[in-house]
Each structure stands twice: as structure tokens, then as C-alpha cells.
Design an enzyme around this catalytic site. Structure first.
Site, PDB file in Angstrom:
ATOM      1  N   CYS A  47      -4.731 111.331  39.705  1.00 44.41           N
ATOM      2  CA  CYS A  47      -5.196 110.058  39.129  1.00 44.41           C
ATOM      3  C   CYS A  47      -4.352 108.861  39.569  1.00 44.41           C
ATOM      4  O   CYS A  47      -4.521 108.337  40.652  1.00 44.41           O
ATOM      5  CB  CYS A  47      -5.266 110.169  37.608  1.00 44.41           C
ATOM      6  N   GLU A  56      -8.257 116.092  36.448  1.00 41.72           N
ATOM      7  CA  GLU A  56      -6.948 116.049  35.801  1.00 41.72           C
ATOM      8  C   GLU A  56      -7.025 116.676  34.408  1.00 41.72           C
ATOM      9  O   GLU A  56      -7.947 116.395  33.634  1.00 41.72           O
ATOM     10  CB  GLU A  56      -6.502 114.583  35.707  1.00 41.72           C
ATOM     11  N   LYS A 100       2.223 115.296  38.700  1.00 43.58           N
ATOM     12  CA  LYS A 100       1.855 113.881  38.798  1.00 43.58           C
ATOM     13  C   LYS A 100       3.110 113.033  38.933  1.00 43.58           C
ATOM     14  O   LYS A 100       4.073 113.193  38.172  1.00 43.58           O
ATOM     15  CB  LYS A 100       1.054 113.471  37.561  1.00 43.58           C
TER      16      LYS A 100
END
Length: 582
Positions: A152, A41, A116
Site C-alpha cells: 500500500c 494488504e 511494510k
């Protein structure tokens, strides 16, 4: 298809340097026949970039660097790179101007971007400050394989595993519904001890539940107070681990996706750590090494008191930077015992580090003479004791300034919690190495270090704790035994238990009440402390956000009809030593 994980250690803001690390990993991967390379990330800028993201020129430079990287990558290799993308609709819907994104680079082009979806705002995370959440499930097709992309936190919302939902959507479930063949996750997940076992257990549950292989690529390295442990891994559809990268160091490993069975095949498995102490040691060593290196320090200095805290920090520093780059300074006062000096010198000899000795007796006399008229008619007390600590702090800062050394603070978490430390004295420093390590864990780590041969002198492990700021002083004049104190602090800080709950667990109510008040009243000290390496899920760092000026006292509200005694405020040098077990 061969897929590789580039477990890199980025420097925050070093866009050219981070791009070069990705490029070198890509070249190695391509030479090994890899088709898809995963990076962590925000791998291009390093995680967490924090308010650098508010600088438009930084974001623009990142975009230019990404385009240049795409041009430089080997042909026939697809690479997923962590970056940021502009939210072009922000002016319409009032959202944030950026997405936390993954860019797919292939054939010299930026082919796709994936955003994300779940943005954490707890503990050290504050992603809604910068990012807009992605709204769509993310996947792409490579060589007839549909690959779902998550970032994540997108993994951390399986309501069946947790028994609750923290967000309204589960990106893994959405990808499974779309029928992807493989799910990849690009992470920058900070270390806390025991977290890797949780990651593997959680992803095993998801892999089995959705019958999808999952590859997890994690960042490694220390960035300020945060440590990233790497330990990237992959699971097949049965939830079995097919590969695992090394912990606390960079790595590049590949795993094969078998197109016939639509699953991952067994690859390299790095060994797991034998104990929590070994794992924590590796984390702290990496944290010190990277903090010094990324802040452009090559040498460090610390005070050696002859106690266990400074002994552990010295051992960590020598392991991180080399014995030739660590200077320990002994600063005995008239109250220092002979064993304090001899123990400190024995430790230095065991570690092979350099020492200097600077007695502070004459400096103490100078302060006494200067303050004599003002302090006339008063008794010797905390003010005079703390002068000793502040003299030592000034000497260490002078050495650090003169020679360009990084000063390491040696206070532990137990002391930081209750304020058993001196502002502008033993709290001085650029990095608080063990500020998230409770005193009892300090002893456990030192005993682990001594498992094969003596590194920490035995007397350091067995003598009574004392700051040695006045004759006959021991820590238990001011504090409960550390095994009691640490259990109370664990319940209070980590488990958010009330005073009544802690007492019900078997602790004395007066001790509990006093500890709670000491924690609250020490907040102003912690706010002025140097960054401390985080190894637990509740550290006194960027994730700790308590007010200083506050009238909330937990014990007062727990026992509203009782008169709670005001604790003796402790503000001592509190160097190290082992609590007697009563």
C-alpha cells in the site's frame, strides 16, 4: 508466467472466513494455470483491524490460520497473503511488536515474509500505533523472475511525482536499484471519489520512471465507515494499463508476464465509470450493503420526510438490500405539508418499498402538557422544535429495536458540518449513509438517478428546503443557500483555507465568519453521530480529530480587531429539500 489478483472482500476478524475466500480464489486461479496469486494488504484479517491487533490471542490465531491455509493451497501455486508478523527484536530496540506483512506461501510452507516500510499516520490511518516499519527492500524469486513486494503506502512516496518526500525512503526506487523484473503492491486503499485516477496516474509515473511493470491489488468492500473500491490494475513498463478489475465488487483476474520481453501483456480491462455520480452511487450502495451484512442485519428502517436526503438514502438502501428489506416511516406533524406526505409515498411507490405512517401530533401535545408548567412564560423555540425530531427518533429506534432492523440516518454533510441536525432525533441511527455527501452533491446524485426514468419525484427536486418544524419554515432562515454553504465548507474543511482566503474567493465575510463558528460549535454533535460512509478525502469520521472543548475560533484569529457577531445556533430536524437558486 500467469499472475492473478484476488480482489476479495474480507470481514474484519473473520480469520477462517477470509482464509476460505483466499483458498477459493487460489483454487480457481490454479485451475486456470496461474503461477502466482496476489491478495490485498492484511487480507487474512481484513483492513483495518485497528485495536484487534492489541489482542495477543487474535495475533496468535492469525498465525495459526496462516499456517493452515498454507497446507490447504493447491500445489504449484505461490500465494502472497496479507498478515502480521511478530517483531522479534521489539524487546531490544523498543519498537512495536508487529509488522504489517505479506507472507509468501508455496508448497504447504510459509517461505518468506515481507514487511511494510512506509506506515501512514494521516487521515484514517494510524499504523504506527501498531506496527514497526520494515527496513529492507522486499523481493523474492519465482521461476527466475525477481518480484519486488510493496504494501500500500510503499507506493506513495515518489518525490518526483509529488514534488516532495513524506518519508525518508522510496521503496519503489530501492527495488528498481536492486534490478527486480516486476513490482507488486498489495493494498487496502480506501475509496474517495477521484482517487482511482490519481492511483493510475501515480503508478504510470513510477512505471515509466523506473521502467518496471507494476501490479496493484486492492481490497474491496465496506468496513465500518471506510469503503474499498477494488479496481486493481497492472501497468507495463511504458505505463500502459494492461488489466483493470471491476469496481466495488469482488473479482479475480489474471495477467501474463512475458519472460522474453520482461513485461506484462494486455488482459481484461473493466470499464471506467462515466461520471463521479455513478462512482459515488456504487460506493454508497456497497457501503450500506456491507455494513448491514457484516453487522448481521438483513432489514433497514428510515424516516421518510418527503425531502431529498431521505429520498436518496431510501434509493441507496433499496439498491443495496432489495426493496423488500427497506421500511420507510412517515411521521407527519401538524406542520407537515401535504406534499411532504404525497412526495414520500410517490418515492416509495417508485422504489417498491414498504411504508408505515405514524402521525406525531398527539405525542407533541403530550410533551407540551408535561412541560407546560416548566416552560410557562417562554416563547416557542428550538426546544419545542427539537422535541418533534426526538419524537421521530424515538419511534424509529423503537421499530429498529422491536424488529431487529438497522436504522439509517439521513443527514447530509452540509447539515452535519454546521450542526443543522438534532441529537437524539434525526441523528439517531446505526449508519449515517450520506454524512459525507454535501447537499449539492445530493441533488446531483438524484438527478443522475433520474437520468432514464423518474425515481426521485420531481417535486422533491424542486421544492424549497424546510425542516417543517414550525409554520413557513425554510432552511435559508438559518443557513446560506446550499451552493454558497457547500463552497465555503469545501474551502474550509478540505482545503484548510482561512477566513480571509475564503472571503478573497468571493464570499461575504459575515457569512464566512458565521459558518466557521457553526462548524466549530457543532463538534459535540458530530462526536455523537453514527458512523458515516466516507467518500471524500476529509470526512467527519475516524480521520476527523477535532477537540470539543476548545477556545480556538478561526475567525477571531483571522480578524483580531473586529467584533464577530455570535451566530444563531441551529439545532433543527433539518430534513431535506432543494435550495432556491438566487
Amino acid at each position: 508466467m500467469k499472475i492473478a489478483i484476488a480482489q476479495i472482500n474480507p470481514i474484519i476478524g473473520d480469520l477462517p472466513g477470509n482464509a476460505q475466500k483466499i483458498l477459493e480464489a487460489a483454487q480457481r486461479a490454479a485451475s486456470g494455470g496461474v503461477r502466482l496469486l496476489l491478495t490485498p494488504e492484511l487480507s487474512l484479517c481484513g483492513y483495518p483491524p485497528r485495536d484487534l491487533l492489541l489482542n495477543p490471542s487474535f495475533v496468535e490465531a492469525m498465525n495459526i490460520t496462516l499456517q493452515n491455509l498454507a497446507q490447504d493451497l493447491p500445489p504449484n501455486l505461490a500465494v502472497l497473503v496479507g498478515t502480521v508478523e511478530q517483531n522479534l527484536n521489539a524487546h531490544i530496540n523498543g519498537g512495536k511488536t508487529l509488522f504489517n506483512s505479506i507472507a509468501l506461501l508455496e508448497n504447504s510452507k510459509i517461505k518468506q515474509a515481507f514487511h511494510k516500510r512506509l506506515l501512514p499516520t494521516y487521515d484514517v490511518f494510524d499504523e504506527r500505533r501498531y506496527f514497526e516499519a520494515g527496513l529492507e527492500a522486499n523481493y523474492f524469486t519465482l521461476d527466475n523472475i525477481d518480484i519486488g513486494v510493496t504494501i500500500c503506502e510503499d507506493l506513495w512516496n515518489d518525490e518526483e511525482f509529488w514534488g516532495k518526500r513524506s518519508y525518508t525512503v522510496n521503496p519503489i526506487a530501492d527495488l528498481a536499484t536492486l534490478g527486480v523484473d516486476l513490482i507488486v503492491n498489495l493494498s487496502a486503499s480506501p475509496y474517495t471519489f477521484g482517487k482511482q485516477q490519481l492511483r493510475e496516474k501515480m503508478l504510470k509515473y513510477s512505471a515509466v520512471r523506473f521502467e518496471k511493470p507494476i501490479i496493484y491489488a486492492n481490497q474491496v468492500g465496506g468496513n465500518d465507515d471506510l469503503i474499498f473500491d477494488g479496481r486493481s490494475f497492472a501497468l507495463n513498463r511504458q505505463g500502459e494499463i494492461m488489466c483493470r478489475a471491476r469496481g466495488f465488487e469482488t473479482d479475480l483476474l489474471a495477467v501474463e508476464f512475458d519472460e522474453a520481453v520482461r513485461d506484462l501483456q494486455l488482459s481484461y480491462l473493466a470499464a471506467v465509470y462515466e461520471s463521479e455520480d455513478e462512482e459515488i452511487w456504487q460506493a454508497l450502495v456497497l457501503g450500506v450493503r456491507d455494513y448491514a451484512r457484516k453487522c448481521r442485519f438483513s432489514k433497514v428502517v428510515l424516516g421518510l420526510s418527503g425531502g431529498i436526503d431521505s429520498a436518496l438514502v431510501a434509493a441507496i438502501a433499496t439498491a443495496a438490500l432489495g426493496q423488500e428489506n427497506v421500511l420507510g416511516v412517515l411521521m407527519p406533524s401538524p406542520y407537515s405539508s401535504e406534499h411532504s406526505i404525497s412526495d414520500a409515498l410517490a418515492l416509495a411507490e417508485n422504489l417498491g418499498m414498504k411504508t408505515d405512517t405514524l402521525p406525531i401530533g398527539q405525542l407533541m401535545q403530550g410533551f407540551d402538557q408535561t412541560l407546560a408548567n416548566l416552560f410557562a412564560g417562554t416563547e416557542f423555540g428550538l426546544a419545542e422544535e427539537n422535541i418533534q425530531s426526538r419524537i421521530r427518533g424515538n419511534l424509529l429506534m423503537a421499530i429498529a429495536n422491536k424488529f431487529g432492523y438497522l436504522l439509517l440516518s439521513t443527514g447530509n454533510k452540509s447539515e452535519m458540518a454546521v450542526g443543522y441536525c438534532t441529537l437524539y432525533g434525526d441523528m439517531n441511527g446505526g449508519l449515517a449513509v450520506i454524512a459525507d455527501v454535501p447537499k449539492t452533491r445530493v441533488y446531483s446524485l438524484c438527478q443522475w438517478l433520474n437520468r432514464n426514468n423518474e425515481i426521485i419525484p420531481q417535486n422533491v427536486l424542486t421544492k424549497a428546503p424546510s425542516a417543517e418544524l414550525k409554520p413557513g419554515q425554510v432552511d435559508q432562515d438559518s443557513l446560506p443557500p446550499y451552493e454558497i454553504l457547500d463552497d465555503i465548507l469545501q474551502r474550509l474543511i478540505h482545503h484548510h483555507q482561512s477566513a480571509a482566503q475564503i472571503v478573497a474567493a468571493g464570499h461575504d465575510s459575515l457569512i464566512v465568519d458565521r459558518v466557521i463558528q457553526m462548524v466549530a460549535r457543532a463538534e459535540f454533535k458530530r462526536r455523537q453521530a453514527p458512523p458515516g460512509l466516507k467518500i471524500t478525502d476529509r470526512a467527519f469520521g475516524t480521520g476527523w480529530r477535532m477537540p470539543i472543548a476548545s477556545n480556538w475560533v478561526a475567525v477571531k484569529n483571522a480578524y483580531p480587531t473586529q467584533t464577530i457577531p455570535t451566530p444563531t445556533l441551529v439545532c433543527s430536524d433539518a430534513q431535506d429539500a432543494h435550495p432556491q437558486i438566487n
